[in-house]
Design a protein around this motif. Sequence first.
Motif, PDB file in Angstrom:
ATOM      1  N   UNK A   1      21.343  41.933  73.193  1.00  0.00           N
ATOM      2  CA  UNK A   1      21.095  43.357  72.952  1.00  0.00           C
ATOM      3  C   UNK A   1      21.273  43.664  71.475  1.00  0.00           C
ATOM      4  N   UNK A   2      20.455  44.577  70.988  1.00  0.00           N
ATOM      5  CA  UNK A   2      20.424  44.876  69.559  1.00  0.00           C
ATOM      6  C   UNK A   2      21.785  45.316  69.026  1.00  0.00           C
ATOM      7  N   UNK A   3      22.473  46.198  69.730  1.00  0.00           N
ATOM      8  CA  UNK A   3      23.740  46.716  69.214  1.00  0.00           C
ATOM      9  C   UNK A   3      24.784  45.615  69.075  1.00  0.00           C
ATOM     10  N   UNK A   4      24.733  44.613  69.960  1.00  0.00           N
ATOM     11  CA  UNK A   4      25.714  43.534  69.886  1.00  0.00           C
ATOM     12  C   UNK A   4      25.333  42.504  68.821  1.00  0.00           C
ATOM     13  N   UNK A   5      24.039  42.369  68.564  1.00  0.00           N
ATOM     14  CA  UNK A   5      23.629  41.544  67.427  1.00  0.00           C
ATOM     15  C   UNK A   5      24.132  42.170  66.129  1.00  0.00           C
ATOM     16  N   UNK A   6      23.965  43.474  66.005  1.00  0.00           N
ATOM     17  CA  UNK A   6      24.455  44.166  64.810  1.00  0.00           C
ATOM     18  C   UNK A   6      25.960  43.972  64.644  1.00  0.00           C
ATOM     19  N   UNK A   7      26.687  44.071  65.750  1.00  0.00           N
ATOM     20  CA  UNK A   7      28.143  43.928  65.688  1.00  0.00           C
ATOM     21  C   UNK A   7      28.557  42.547  65.202  1.00  0.00           C
ATOM     22  N   UNK A   8      27.950  41.514  65.768  1.00  0.00           N
ATOM     23  CA  UNK A   8      28.363  40.165  65.390  1.00  0.00           C
ATOM     24  C   UNK A   8      27.985  39.869  63.938  1.00  0.00           C
ATOM     25  N   UNK A   9      26.885  40.437  63.474  1.00  0.00           N
ATOM     26  CA  UNK A   9      26.496  40.244  62.075  1.00  0.00           C
ATOM     27  C   UNK A   9      27.445  40.965  61.125  1.00  0.00           C
ATOM     28  N   UNK A  10      27.888  42.146  61.508  1.00  0.00           N
ATOM     29  CA  UNK A  10      28.777  42.932  60.656  1.00  0.00           C
ATOM     30  C   UNK A  10      30.204  42.382  60.649  1.00  0.00           C
ATOM     31  N   UNK A  11      30.671  41.916  61.796  1.00  0.00           N
ATOM     32  CA  UNK A  11      32.080  41.545  61.930  1.00  0.00           C
ATOM     33  C   UNK A  11      32.367  40.074  61.658  1.00  0.00           C
ATOM     34  N   UNK A  12      31.355  39.227  61.776  1.00  0.00           N
ATOM     35  CA  UNK A  12      31.557  37.791  61.567  1.00  0.00           C
ATOM     36  C   UNK A  12      30.839  37.353  60.294  1.00  0.00           C
ATOM     37  N   UNK A  13      31.451  36.461  59.582  1.00  0.00           N
ATOM     38  CA  UNK A  13      30.858  35.957  58.343  1.00  0.00           C
ATOM     39  C   UNK A  13      29.948  34.774  58.682  1.00  0.00           C
ATOM     40  N   UNK A  14      28.788  35.078  59.244  1.00  0.00           N
ATOM     41  CA  UNK A  14      27.909  34.042  59.779  1.00  0.00           C
ATOM     42  C   UNK A  14      27.254  33.213  58.677  1.00  0.00           C
ATOM     43  N   UNK A  15      27.155  31.920  58.955  1.00  0.00           N
ATOM     44  CA  UNK A  15      26.425  31.006  58.082  1.00  0.00           C
ATOM     45  C   UNK A  15      25.142  30.511  58.742  1.00  0.00           C
ATOM     46  N   UNK A  16      25.157  30.416  60.075  1.00  0.00           N
ATOM     47  CA  UNK A  16      23.986  29.972  60.833  1.00  0.00           C
ATOM     48  C   UNK A  16      23.743  30.959  61.969  1.00  0.00           C
ATOM     49  N   UNK A  17      22.493  31.419  62.087  1.00  0.00           N
ATOM     50  CA  UNK A  17      22.138  32.359  63.147  1.00  0.00           C
ATOM     51  C   UNK A  17      20.801  31.941  63.741  1.00  0.00           C
TER      52      UNK A  17
END
Length: 356
Positions: free
Chosen positions: A90-106
């Motif tokens: 879901x879009x809102x949870x994608x936004x959350x994980x992008x904002x809260x986690x310092x992602x290197x690979x998605x």
Amino acid sequence: MYVSSCLCTLLKDLDEIHITELPQVTSFYYDPEDVDCYPSNRSIRKLTLIVPGVRRLRLTTPTDGRYLSRFKHLKELHLYEDQHKAYELRQQYLDEVCHRCDLQVLDIRTFDGISKLRLNNCVKSLQSLTTLKLNLATIKSVLPEIMKLPSHQTTEVCPDEYDPKIREVEEFYAIMEHKAKEITCVAVDGYYMPLEPGWDRDLPIWPHKKLQRLAICSWDHSTEYLERYTCMKDLQLLCLRNCTHLNDDVLLKFVDLCPRLQHLDVSYCREVTPSFLSRALKILKQKDPHRQQTGYSKTPPLFIYYVLSGFEDFVDKENLKTSPEYREYIVFKPDFPVRSERGLSFVDRGYQFEFI
């Protein structure tokens, strides 16, 4: 940690033996044998408490992503699976994980649906992102922003369901144009992205000659045009898997003119013949005639990947994998190169770029 049973079963088993936390687990790969065993949000929430240190997470089953952002140390999120999924993140949870986690690979590719995911609201939070894999529909609105991400090194794009092949190539050429000086890898699946002959004649990468990895797979055009890539003197990997008309002469030019070539993938290429091997060996020996005598060389051997190629039976029949004549010069690999997708193409549908 690899889990092939249902997640709810695993959590129940851990409860029964009174394990509440596995702090040393940094990778979690969930691929249940029962394809209908979807993890519930409750199970994902509990998982975030049991393996709080997870940095690499892969889920092959559908999830709406409600609690993924609670993996506070998450660096890699892999959600792609090459089969149908009932629903995507879901879009809102994608936004959350992008904002809260310092992602290197998605990796948020969807295999057989029109992806509704967008990165517009969270692309600015992806400052540490090195690898991004997504659908064409997702990249369209944020391509300029993605190209400006400071750590970005790999982009992989696959088609959406409404057209199983990528007919729109605007983004492909835009990436070429914008990142020409930095491109070190180009991978194209010719079946899913059927570019016309001559598509690469005027590419902006030619003046820079920085390609280290080239994969043009599932191609049914004449392969003579490939000769222009022999100018890439830093080429280390050449993957021409499942190219219908690939012949010995074209391959030999790469062996001769690309001094750093280490990996050559000709799997599923039925037109290449056993004579290529003896001719390639002759070229390599001329370049480094004393390698077998001294046991030392500045250059590694050439790894050839040959599954279902025109000389697979010959290699096995003549035991070339253990042949003293080929030793130190050519190593035969009955599998696929590292970082390659499995099957008929180096990249599973679509195209991929890598940058310096």
